[in-house]
Structure formats: structure tokens, C-alpha cells
Write an enzyme that holds these catalytic residues in place. Structure first.
Site, PDB file in Angstrom:
ATOM      1  N   CYS A   1      23.040  31.622  12.589  1.00 19.25           N
ATOM      2  CA  CYS A   1      23.126  32.146  13.956  1.00 19.25           C
ATOM      3  C   CYS A   1      24.226  33.204  14.064  1.00 19.25           C
ATOM      4  O   CYS A   1      25.415  32.892  13.963  1.00 19.25           O
ATOM      5  CB  CYS A   1      23.391  30.969  14.901  1.00 19.25           C
ATOM      6  SG  CYS A   1      23.897  31.429  16.558  1.00 19.25           S
TER       7      CYS A   1
ATOM      8  N   CYS B   1      26.759  32.711  16.880  1.00 18.43           N
ATOM      9  CA  CYS B   1      27.641  31.579  16.539  1.00 18.43           C
ATOM     10  C   CYS B   1      28.798  32.061  15.667  1.00 18.43           C
ATOM     11  O   CYS B   1      29.942  31.644  15.853  1.00 18.43           O
ATOM     12  CB  CYS B   1      26.861  30.493  15.794  1.00 18.43           C
ATOM     13  SG  CYS B   1      25.502  29.770  16.735  1.00 18.43           S
TER      14      CYS B   1
END
Length: 107
Positions: free
Chosen positions: A32, A35
Site C-alpha cells: 500500500c 500506507c
């Protein structure tokens, strides 16, 4: 000096729900991008709020049970817990100021 620690489905109750101080948990995954973008901000906050707030991360790929229980559908998903209850939830890579605002309500 505080560091962001990893938690799992198995350790979630002890590390988050039964924590004596408020906890910000980051539901994330290695693939991600957002993230990864928010990770340095969480490291900064863990040092700034050391002793007043615990910041932990949970890999949603390795630990599907807890994210499902809390309705995590998109990541990064940050949930602030206090006294074992959800106090706030933030979805997406947000500015540090927005995280600070959520944190100051519980510390």
C-alpha cells in the site's frame, strides 16, 4: 524513545484493548503506497507522544480477523482506542495535523 510496534490478531486484545494508555492502530499492508507515505509521520508521533499514547501497526494481509471486526475496508485505516473503545477513525493518508487533532482528544 517509543517506536511503532507490530501487533497481530492474537496480541490485539492485550496490546490495544487492555492498554492503560490510548492507542492509535494503523491497519496497513506492505503493498500500500499511502500506507508507506504515512509511516514516517506515525514514527514522529510515536516519539512526540511517548508515554502518553501507544502507536501500533497491524498488517491486514497477515491478520484478517481484527480488521474485519472493526469494518476496515480501505487502508491506511487508523483507529484511536481509549479504554478499549473506538474513539476515532481516520481513513487514508491524512496530514499530520489531522492525526494530532484526533490524538489530542484522547491524551
Amino acid at each position: 524513545m517509543a517506536d511503532v510496534q507490530q501487533v497481530s490478531d492474537a496480541s490485539f486484545e492485550a496490546d490495544v484493548l487492555k492498554s492503560e494508555m490510548p492507542v492509535l492502530i494503523d491497519f496497513w499492508a506492505p503493498w500500500c503506497g499511502p500506507c508507506k507515505a504515512i509511516a514516517p509521520v506515525l514514527e514522529e508521533l510515536s516519539k512526540e507522544y511517548a508515554g502518553r499514547l501507544k502507536i501500533v501497526k497491524m498488517n491486514v494481509d497477515d491478520n484478517p480477523e481484527t480488521p474485519t471486526r472493526y469494518g476496515v475496508r480501505g487502508i491506511p485505516n487508523l483507529i484511536v482506542f481509549k479504554d478499549g473503545k473506538v474513539h476515532d477513525q481516520i481513513v487514508g493518508a491524512v496530514p499530520k495535523a489531522q492525526l494530532v487533532k484526533a490524538i489530542t482528544q484522547v491524551v
